[in-house]
Design a protein around this motif. Sequence first.
Motif, PDB file in Angstrom:
ATOM      1  N   PHE A   6       0.798  -1.147  -0.209  1.00  0.00           N
ATOM      2  CA  PHE A   6       0.104   0.016  -0.069  1.00  0.00           C
ATOM      3  C   PHE A   6       0.844   1.165  -0.004  1.00  0.00           C
ATOM      4  O   PHE A   6       0.708   2.579  -0.020  1.00  0.00           O
ATOM      5  CB  PHE A   6      -1.044  -0.419   1.013  1.00  0.00           C
ATOM      6  N   SER A   7       1.811   1.512   0.521  1.00  0.00           N
ATOM      7  CA  SER A   7       2.990   2.423   0.825  1.00  0.00           C
ATOM      8  C   SER A   7       3.642   2.778  -0.807  1.00  0.00           C
ATOM      9  O   SER A   7       3.355   3.894  -1.148  1.00  0.00           O
ATOM     10  CB  SER A   7       3.832   2.926   1.857  1.00  0.00           C
ATOM     11  N   ILE A  27      -7.019  11.443  -5.626  1.00  0.00           N
ATOM     12  CA  ILE A  27      -9.050  10.397  -4.946  1.00  0.00           C
ATOM     13  C   ILE A  27      -8.113   9.484  -4.629  1.00  0.00           C
ATOM     14  O   ILE A  27      -8.098   8.884  -3.469  1.00  0.00           O
ATOM     15  CB  ILE A  27      -9.553  10.633  -5.912  1.00  0.00           C
ATOM     16  N   LEU A  28      -7.357   8.694  -5.525  1.00  0.00           N
ATOM     17  CA  LEU A  28      -6.703   6.532  -4.804  1.00  0.00           C
ATOM     18  C   LEU A  28      -5.234   6.899  -4.123  1.00  0.00           C
ATOM     19  O   LEU A  28      -5.966   5.792  -3.711  1.00  0.00           O
ATOM     20  CB  LEU A  28      -6.385   6.965  -7.190  1.00  0.00           C
ATOM     21  N   VAL A  29      -5.161   8.386  -3.811  1.00  0.00           N
ATOM     22  CA  VAL A  29      -4.086   7.925  -2.819  1.00  0.00           C
ATOM     23  C   VAL A  29      -5.323   7.587  -1.114  1.00  0.00           C
ATOM     24  O   VAL A  29      -4.291   7.068  -0.164  1.00  0.00           O
ATOM     25  CB  VAL A  29      -3.364   9.468  -2.224  1.00  0.00           C
ATOM     26  N   GLY A  30      -5.929   7.906  -0.849  1.00  0.00           N
ATOM     27  CA  GLY A  30      -7.244   7.616  -0.066  1.00  0.00           C
ATOM     28  C   GLY A  30      -7.520   6.077  -0.110  1.00  0.00           C
ATOM     29  O   GLY A  30      -6.658   5.251   1.027  1.00  0.00           O
ATOM     30  N   PHE A  31      -6.883   5.025  -1.055  1.00  0.00           N
ATOM     31  CA  PHE A  31      -7.389   3.980  -0.824  1.00  0.00           C
ATOM     32  C   PHE A  31      -5.821   3.577  -0.060  1.00  0.00           C
ATOM     33  O   PHE A  31      -6.560   2.458   0.655  1.00  0.00           O
ATOM     34  CB  PHE A  31      -7.268   3.046  -2.068  1.00  0.00           C
ATOM     35  N   ILE A  44      -4.849   1.931   5.582  1.00  0.00           N
ATOM     36  CA  ILE A  44      -4.694   1.279   6.617  1.00  0.00           C
ATOM     37  C   ILE A  44      -3.343   1.227   7.443  1.00  0.00           C
ATOM     38  O   ILE A  44      -3.224   0.995   7.837  1.00  0.00           O
ATOM     39  CB  ILE A  44      -4.223  -0.430   5.616  1.00  0.00           C
ATOM     40  N   MET A  45      -3.189   2.547   6.673  1.00  0.00           N
ATOM     41  CA  MET A  45      -1.512   3.108   7.381  1.00  0.00           C
ATOM     42  C   MET A  45      -1.196   3.199   9.096  1.00  0.00           C
ATOM     43  O   MET A  45      -0.939   2.223   9.833  1.00  0.00           O
ATOM     44  CB  MET A  45      -1.439   4.153   6.986  1.00  0.00           C
ATOM     45  N   VAL A  93       7.147   4.809   5.899  1.00  0.00           N
ATOM     46  CA  VAL A  93       5.790   3.689   5.903  1.00  0.00           C
ATOM     47  C   VAL A  93       7.114   2.506   4.824  1.00  0.00           C
ATOM     48  O   VAL A  93       6.358   1.778   5.717  1.00  0.00           O
ATOM     49  CB  VAL A  93       4.385   4.257   5.745  1.00  0.00           C
ATOM     50  N   LEU A  94       6.988   2.922   3.774  1.00  0.00           N
ATOM     51  CA  LEU A  94       7.708   1.517   2.972  1.00  0.00           C
ATOM     52  C   LEU A  94       8.829   0.735   4.146  1.00  0.00           C
ATOM     53  O   LEU A  94       8.906   0.098   4.048  1.00  0.00           O
ATOM     54  CB  LEU A  94       7.839   1.838   1.983  1.00  0.00           C
TER      55      LEU A  94
END
Length: 436
Positions: A322-323, A346-350, A354-355, A414-415
Amino acid sequence: MAGPTASVAGAAASARPAATYRSALTLLASLFFMWGFITVINGTLLPHLRSVFDLSYFEATLIESVWFIAYFFASLPSAKLIERIGYQRSLVCGLLIMAAGSGGMMLAAWLPSYGVTLFMLFVIASGITLLQVAANPYVAVVGPEETASSRLNLVQAMNSAGTMLAPLFGAYLILGRSRGGTAAQGTILTEAERIADAQSVILPYGIVAAVLIVLAIIIARFPLPAMGQATSRLAKEERRGHSLWRHRNLVLGVPAIFIYLIAEIGVGNLFVNFVSRPDIGNMTNERAGHYLTLLWGGMMVGRFLGAALMQRIRAETVLAVFSIGAFLVMLVTVFADGPTAMWSLILVGFFHSIMFPTIFTLAIRGLGPLTEEGSGLLIMAIAGGALVFVQGMIADAYGLQLSFLLTAACELYVLFYALWGARPSPSALADEPARG
């Protein structure tokens, strides 16, 4: 092993009927919904106040900074209050503090006053902090220990449901009822229009205050199960020889939460201003507020999906994937234009979905008798959202679109945490059998 605290929690959960903790989770889900809802109202409040008070990007993002500074200052007093009056009364107290702040926002709108607005947002955020400090550990121990990460993602999905609906509420009752929200970007408002726009927030915050009071009454009368020793801090003698600094997953998890909040809050609060630009979405702030719903809706979908994936795939692996996705779509947002840049944001919300819950559960893994203290540090790290003003300064100096490079850099940390930082340190692993 997770240590004594986890063992006590697991025993308490197993002894408690499943129906009991499920009803408690359902009630807690309403709290997660409400604080997500109120937090994201700021996403529409920010462009609204920027228009009313003629603020720079720095001054506008300072609104969000004040909000998240409350997490830093209110976390420790919240923990002390919980120790004194218990979890259920603390939840009621947090809701009433939020209601008082919402009532204060009505006063700030009537004056109107930028300074009073900042103070009342601090009050509301302090109430939310109390809810966070009480509810997150409660969710961690109210069910089986092995499903803690999945369970927290599910409850956080309700938080995302609140964040998804809040932009519609704000767009309709704040931006849609104001001159600044419905006029073309760059329109200069008269003094009378500014005053009328400021007072347009009286109705929505009055509704919010009423809902919070009703919810406080419901929780006060609800037979919420007492957690007993499952959430009690162990005596100093029992904690002797244990150190938080020996747990790499916590030491690196605190900055992971801090840095992730910079990314999430920066995207949420600058979204409307970015999407409404002529070279991106070319729309009014009101229409852009509706698109913000898709951003938070993506977070809700991602959390449901993440909760399912983590039943079969290691949480660290899901977090890493996800990251990477978040980093790539932020690069598209920075270097593309038009609808492509808008939809990538907008897609970055997806990918953000889970972060927070995943980092939180990975960071407290294996803390044993130090779990409560580690959880408190992680809640304090939510104050990272206060640094959103840094992105505001970058936007003022180099442009709003380039400011999202800061978001991309946050995704890389985060990665790093998913691939290496979340691993328990060797010294902590060596100490585990002695704690079991």
